[in-house]
Design an enzyme around this catalytic site. Sequence first.
Site, PDB file in Angstrom:
ATOM      1  CG  HIS A 167      -1.845  -1.050   1.371  1.00  0.00           C
ATOM      2  ND1 HIS A 167      -1.971  -1.716   2.355  1.00  0.00           N
ATOM      3  CD2 HIS A 167      -3.093  -1.159   0.599  1.00  0.00           C
ATOM      4  CE1 HIS A 167      -2.989  -2.646   2.199  1.00  0.00           C
ATOM      5  NE2 HIS A 167      -3.611  -2.140   1.138  1.00  0.00           N
ATOM      6  CB  CYS A 254      -2.737  -1.746   8.812  1.00  0.00           C
ATOM      7  SG  CYS A 254      -1.174  -1.673   7.821  1.00  0.00           S
TER       8      CYS A 254
HETATM    9  C1  CIR Z   1      -3.339  -7.834   3.497  1.00  0.00           C
HETATM   10  O1  CIR Z   1      -2.446  -8.257   2.494  1.00  0.00           O
HETATM   11  O2  CIR Z   1      -4.553  -6.985   3.227  1.00  0.00           O
HETATM   12  C2  CIR Z   1      -3.187  -7.912   4.738  1.00  0.00           C
HETATM   13  N1  CIR Z   1      -2.334  -9.074   5.033  1.00  0.00           N
HETATM   14  C3  CIR Z   1      -2.365  -6.488   5.363  1.00  0.00           C
HETATM   15  C4  CIR Z   1      -3.061  -5.162   5.306  1.00  0.00           C
HETATM   16  C5  CIR Z   1      -2.111  -4.232   5.725  1.00  0.00           C
HETATM   17  N2  CIR Z   1      -2.901  -3.078   5.566  1.00  0.00           N
HETATM   18  C6  CIR Z   1      -2.400  -1.488   5.372  1.00  0.00           C
HETATM   19  O3  CIR Z   1      -1.095  -1.732   4.985  1.00  0.00           O
HETATM   20  N3  CIR Z   1      -2.976  -0.758   5.566  1.00  0.00           N
END
Ligand code: CIR
Length: 259
Positions: A167, A254
Amino acid sequence: MSYRFTRALARTPGTTFARGLTSAAFGAPDLEKTLAQHRAYLAALKEAGLDVTLLDADDALPDSTFVEDTAVVAGGRAIVTRPGAESRKGETAAIRSALGKYFDALAAIEAPGTLDGGDVCESDGRVYVGISHRTNRSGAEQLAAWLKQAGIHTAFVDIRDLVTILHLKSGMSYAGDGIFVVDEALRSRLPLNGAEVIVPAADEAYGANCVRVNDVLFLASGYPRLQAELEKRSMRVVTLDMSEYRKMDGGLSCLSIRF
Ligand code: CIR
């Protein structure tokens, strides 16, 4: 100011946390450690002055502790996203009802748009939106139109070719006081209008995902040179162990929606 908050929304990791999406090769997360790190994170948010709403875990949604991806709050309004990963689309229902208690009208990203909140970096006066493997152009444009209604300008940043950055905010943060922390891989593509930029050393790049909350800057622990750079600029840095979340491609930002 883009980092003055009174509340945060978070969600306890479920027992299926290790079954979430990841591209990292750091091994499987340990559930007890994951939960302990989450408790420390919540305590730090409270210490920074936030009233924290904690949603129950949902074992059917392994990535649901990464609430940031499910909604964006800006300009005193909230929009529920449409996460780019199929396995994460069900996460928004609980977030919609939780945020509904604080916002009169919730907007929503509609199909065919997809948007993950992790691709949205708000700074003072401008929001950067990553076009990624999770956020498509339609989602980014819907967000930009919604932000424009509140007079907030948007800059799109295409990160689809950057394999190490899931992201946008995996590689950049607004630390407040006019200072950005930016991964070297992203630096040349960001229109930062002469703002001050700290670029972490390559082996400290994970630290680029830090979070400013009121007078405190939260930084993942284990990045001493980045911490020193921030402290040199009078930032009050609080470090948090994020090791288990890193194993699942997650970072500090996150784990909460701040508003
Ligand atoms: C994913 O791959 O969607 C989750 N395992 C990690 C999300 C991390 N979120 C973020 O960086 N905002």
